[in-house]
Design a protein around this motif. Structure first.
Motif, PDB file in Angstrom:
ATOM      1  N   GLY A 193      -4.850   4.550  -1.477  1.00 22.94           N
ATOM      2  CA  GLY A 193      -3.610   4.356  -0.726  1.00 22.94           C
ATOM      3  C   GLY A 193      -3.366   5.488   0.259  1.00 22.94           C
ATOM      4  N   SER A 198      -8.664  -4.342   7.499  1.00 22.53           N
ATOM      5  CA  SER A 198      -8.123  -3.670   6.318  1.00 22.53           C
ATOM      6  C   SER A 198      -9.005  -2.462   6.027  1.00 22.53           C
ATOM      7  CB  SER A 198      -8.132  -4.644   5.151  1.00 22.53           C
ATOM      8  OG  SER A 198      -7.573  -4.054   4.036  1.00 22.53           O
ATOM      9  N   THR A 230       0.823  -1.215   0.000  1.00 16.38           N
ATOM     10  CA  THR A 230       0.000   0.000   0.000  1.00 16.38           C
ATOM     11  C   THR A 230       0.853   1.260   0.000  1.00 16.38           C
ATOM     12  OG1 THR A 230      -1.439  -1.294   1.423  1.00 16.38           O
ATOM     13  CG2 THR A 230      -2.025   0.994   1.135  1.00 16.38           C
ATOM     14  N   PHE A 241       2.413  -1.549   4.678  1.00 18.28           N
ATOM     15  CA  PHE A 241       0.979  -1.851   4.711  1.00 18.28           C
ATOM     16  C   PHE A 241       0.313  -1.053   5.820  1.00 18.28           C
ATOM     17  CE2 PHE A 241       2.931  -5.463   2.652  1.00 18.28           C
ATOM     18  CZ  PHE A 241       2.108  -5.639   1.559  1.00 18.28           C
ATOM     19  N   ASP A 242      -1.017  -0.958   5.741  1.00 16.45           N
ATOM     20  CA  ASP A 242      -1.711  -0.092   6.683  1.00 16.45           C
ATOM     21  C   ASP A 242      -2.968  -0.776   7.238  1.00 16.45           C
ATOM     22  OD1 ASP A 242      -2.275   2.073   8.161  1.00 16.45           O
ATOM     23  OD2 ASP A 242      -3.053   3.302   6.543  1.00 16.45           O
ATOM     24  N   THR A 243      -2.785  -1.838   7.965  1.00 15.09           N
ATOM     25  CA  THR A 243      -3.925  -2.498   8.590  1.00 15.09           C
ATOM     26  C   THR A 243      -3.903  -2.217  10.091  1.00 15.09           C
ATOM     27  OG1 THR A 243      -2.625  -4.508   8.863  1.00 15.09           O
ATOM     28  CG2 THR A 243      -4.021  -4.383   6.915  1.00 15.09           C
ATOM     29  N   LYS A 280      -7.404   1.295   1.373  1.00 12.65           N
ATOM     30  CA  LYS A 280      -6.378   0.417   0.792  1.00 12.65           C
ATOM     31  C   LYS A 280      -6.515   0.418  -0.739  1.00 12.65           C
ATOM     32  CE  LYS A 280      -4.857  -4.360   0.980  1.00 12.65           C
ATOM     33  NZ  LYS A 280      -5.318  -4.818  -0.336  1.00 12.65           N
TER      34      LYS A 280
END
Lengths: 183, 297
Positions: B205, B176, A124, B136-138, B180
């Motif tokens: 994003g 999530s 991402t 990543f961005d969870t 995303k």
């Protein structure tokens, strides 16, 4: 004893990686496990550094959306490269370690990103931004952490330097002036 | 224990590295292939064990933050108190009005013989962790399968939709976000059933912006209009607020509009969320058999 200390440092690093991003977002750009893996490789214990890389990487991946094993792969590779550099070049100096940790972080991120792209997963984060921030954050944090770790491993650092630089032979020279006085 | 010389160690190091790299690669390949089906046991174990570290750290850090923020907010407390007193008086009038409206609503419903029912159950949760990788961005919440959380359940805040559950362990779940890159969901601008502005909202994003596509260029869309889910994606229920239209790039009769949406949920600063206990209706399976194949009797 040294192994126990590094293993403890690695466990702490993984725990920090798991928790600190929730405390402050910018801390996501510091790769704590990588710092310890590179430190282990800098100590000259190559095989141990490889195992540290795999273990820390998988522990980090387990709580990430990324591929399981991607961090393990990149950190193992980084540990090997750093261990090879240490074998050939003297880097037991804080100033020399700065480019090593920066390069290691760059390689780690490139391999991590590349493996995801190779296996069809799109990270991402924006490539250049994430890469730059991670390299800067990890390099600064790594330099500070190495100072701290060196103070913990002070005795080992001394021993290692003694192995690298053998003591100069002490030769006693006669003083010609004194000899002259005797006469 | 066998003592190895330095030379021997250097000899076996590349082989050990290759072995470990292969192991990691196998893990990655396995994980990538099975990403959309069921979860890895190792992930479930790791998430469960991490909960014992993440929960106390989050509790302590939020307690410290709250303590300092309460000290700083003491300064503005007096002026806020006066403003709030005035606001309470205004609200009291509004409450009286809404009470009479609710009474009227009940009366009309009973006239229409409609039953009042809550559509979905909410499960409050706290964000106890974030993705360990900067790529990543969870987020990780403190509710898991033991609380009834299942894969793909929607996550909401009082602002609106946040995302969906992408991994579940007994004590925690991974969320999530809708921002995303590859996320996509069916959405409508305005009220469902009356508006023609149907399209697909996808992540960019970035946390501050969503993109909506496939809205016909002939439809009029204004900045500030609200965007809701349609429920046609088979994951999210209909009617959840996504955000408001921030920018519209004009299309034509043959070209779709490009619409940017500002999410109504504060995705950057959220700490408390809720899991919507919602399971989409089962879809009929497609007939995969070949038309000319002989079927067993």
């Amino acid at each position: 004893m040294e192994h126990v200390k590094i293993t403890t440092a690695l466990i702490v690093a993984v725990l920090l990686q798991w928790t600190l991003r929730n405390v402050a977002e910018p801390l996501a750009f510091i790769d704590f496990p990588l710092i310890i893996v590179v430190y282990a490789a800098l100590q000259g214990s190559s095989i141990r550094a490889l195992f540290y890389g795999t273990a820390a990487g998988i522990a980090t991946d387990a709580l990430s959306y990324g591929l399981l094993g991607a961090n393990g792969f990149s950190k193992t590779l980084v540990a090997f490269v750093v261990a090879e550099i240490v074998r050939r070049v003297y880097v037991d100096n804080l100033l020399l370690r700065i480019p090593v940790i920066a390069g290691a972080c760059l390689l780690d991120d490139l391999v991590y990103y590349g493996m995801h792209r190779l296996l069809g997963q799109e990270p991402t984060g924006e490539f250049v931004t994430t890469l730059a921030y991670t390299v800067i954050g990890t390099t600064i944090a790594g330099t500070i952490i190495y100072l701290l770790l060196d103070s913990f491993f002070a005795e080992n650092v001394k021993n290692r330097r003694r192995e690298v630089f053998t003591a100069r032979r002490q030769t006693r020279r006669r003083n010609p002036i004194r000899l002259g006085n005797r006469r | 224990m066998v003592e190895r010389s330095q030379k021997e160690v250097w000899k076996i190091t590349p082989w050990v590295m290759l072995l470990l790299l292969l192991g990691n690669f196998a893990l990655m390949a396995f994980d990538a292939r099975e990403a959309n089906s069921r979860q890895r046991v190792i992930r479930v174990w790791a998430q469960t064990s991490a909960d014992f570290v993440q929960s106390p750290v989050t509790f302590i850090s939020s307690a410290v933050t709250n303590y300092f923020s309460s000290i700083s907010s003491m300064r503005t407390a007096q002026s806020e108190n006066d403003a709030l007193k005035q606001r309470v008086q205004e609200l009291e009038v509004e409450v009286q009005n809404s009470k009479s409206l609710a009474f009227e609503n009940e009366r009309l419903k009973s006239l229409l013989e409609l039953k009042s029912e809550t559509a979905y159950r909410f499960l409050p949760a706290q964000i106890i962790g974030r993705d360990t990788s900067a790529w990543f961005d969870t987020s990780i919440i403190n509710r898991g399968s033991l609380d009834g959380v299942k894969l793909n359940m929607p996550i909401v805040t009082n602002g609106g939709l946040v995302g969906r559950v992408t991994a579940v362990s007994p004590l925690t779940a991974q969320v999530s976000l809708i921002t995303k890159d590859k996320s996509g969901l069916g959405a409508v601008i305005g009220a469902l059933g009356t508006s023609n502005a149907l399209g697909v909202v996808s992540g960019t994003g970035k946390r501050e912006i969503l993109e909506m596509g496939y809205v016909p260029g002939s439809v009029e869309v204004n900045v500030g209009e609200s965007v809701y889910t349609t429920g046609q994606d088979g994951i999210y229920p209909a009617g959840l607020k996504l955000g408001e239209v921030a920018e519209v790039r004009a299309g034509s009769a043959s070209e779709a509009l490009k619409i940017f949406i500002q999410p109504s949920a504060k995705l950057s600063s959220m700490q408390e969320v809720a899991v919507l206990i919602y399971e989409p209706p089962a879809r009929p399976e497609f007939d995969k058999s070949l038309p000319n194949a002989n079927k067993k009797k």
